[in-house]
Design a protein around this motif. Structure first.
Motif, mmCIF file in Angstrom:
data_model
loop_
_atom_site.group_PDB
_atom_site.id
_atom_site.type_symbol
_atom_site.label_atom_id
_atom_site.label_comp_id
_atom_site.label_asym_id
_atom_site.label_seq_id
_atom_site.Cartn_x
_atom_site.Cartn_y
_atom_site.Cartn_z
ATOM 1 N N GLY A 16 38.829 14.026 22.997
ATOM 2 C CA GLY A 16 39.351 15.275 22.466
ATOM 3 C C GLY A 16 38.923 15.522 21.037
ATOM 4 N N ASP A 20 36.035 18.540 19.158
ATOM 5 C CA ASP A 20 36.438 19.443 18.075
ATOM 6 C C ASP A 20 35.682 19.185 16.781
ATOM 7 N N CYS A 21 34.553 18.485 16.846
ATOM 8 C CA CYS A 21 33.816 18.129 15.638
ATOM 9 C C CYS A 21 32.910 19.286 15.181
ATOM 10 N N ARG A 50 30.172 23.037 22.748
ATOM 11 C CA ARG A 50 30.869 22.141 21.816
ATOM 12 C C ARG A 50 30.236 20.751 21.903
#
Length: 237
Positions: A16, A20-21, A50
């Protein structure tokens, strides 16, 4: 980002956080541009766009270390080596080796499962021209190192797909296992192998890219030999 990687308590938490990096501006811009413009044959699909987490068994004895997601493969589907020709070759080989329950990998919810195997990449975002920079590899390294640390109790063998992945392994060995890489560093080659005390064996394999598979530089038989060796050394044969 490095601190967040270290805080990951398990693979689900790490996956997760990876997704989100936004650490590498060039890669963020490229992955989002590809997701917005899309390839004509996929124009009706919503791209992932992503960073792409690792995939596979949490108690893996075999790790497969790749380069980076493909722009219209993992960057589209959200799963590494999924939805492109490289993945077609890789998962067919893993299925022949008894390490995957099916020979195809087309989407992240297609039912694919791996046996005692986890796949991850040195760089988690699709790079322009499939060429991440060494700086981007180093920025992304904490994700890789934490992933290896989380499967360290079971990991016995790592297959490095290509010279870039081979080079990414040695800093991980130091970070995760506290072991200095050999000097000079072993040279990458198909079938190259290095073993040391208290660390996984690393095996080199030509990348499953079309440049290698379409030209015959990498054949199904060559892949089968690599995975047979890896399974034996991982105690899976």
């Amino acid at each position: 980002m490095a601190a967040r990687a270290q805080r990951a308590a398990d693979l689900a938490d790490l996956d997760g956080a990876v997704a989100d990096c936004f650490a590498c501006p060039r890669l963020v811009a490229w992955r989002e541009e590809v997701a917005a413009t899309r390839r004509a044959s996929f124009r009706d699909q919503e791209y992932w766009g992503r960073p792409v987490p690792g995939f596979g068994a949490p108690g893996a004895r075999l790790g497969i270390l790749g380069l980076a997601p493909a722009a219209h493969g993992g960057n589209r589907t959200g799963r590494i080596f999924t939805g492109d020709r490289s993945g077609d070759v890789l998962f067919a080989a893993l299925h022949r080796a008894g390490l995957a329950n099916q020979p195809t990998s087309v989407w992240r919810d297609d039912g694919l499962a791996l046996r005692d195997t986890r796949i991850f990449a040195a760089v988690r975002c699709a790079p322009p021209d499939n060429k991440p920079t060494p700086g981007e590899r180093d920025t992304c390294a904490p994700w890789l190192h934490r992933e290896i640390a989380l499967i360290k109790p079971t990991l016995r063998v790592v297959v490095a797909l290509g010279a870039f992945a081979w080079a990414a392994w040695w800093p991980a060995m130091t970070s995760v296992y506290g072991v200095r890489p050999p000097v000079p560093r072993p040279v990458f080659g198909h079938g190259a192998r290095w073993s040391g005390p208290d660390v996984p064996t690393v095996i080199g394999c030509y990348h499953v890219s079309q440049q290698n598979t379409f030209t015959g530089r990498l054949t199904p038989a060559m892949l089968d030999d690599v995975f047979a060796d890896a399974k034996h050394r991982a105690g899976l044969a």
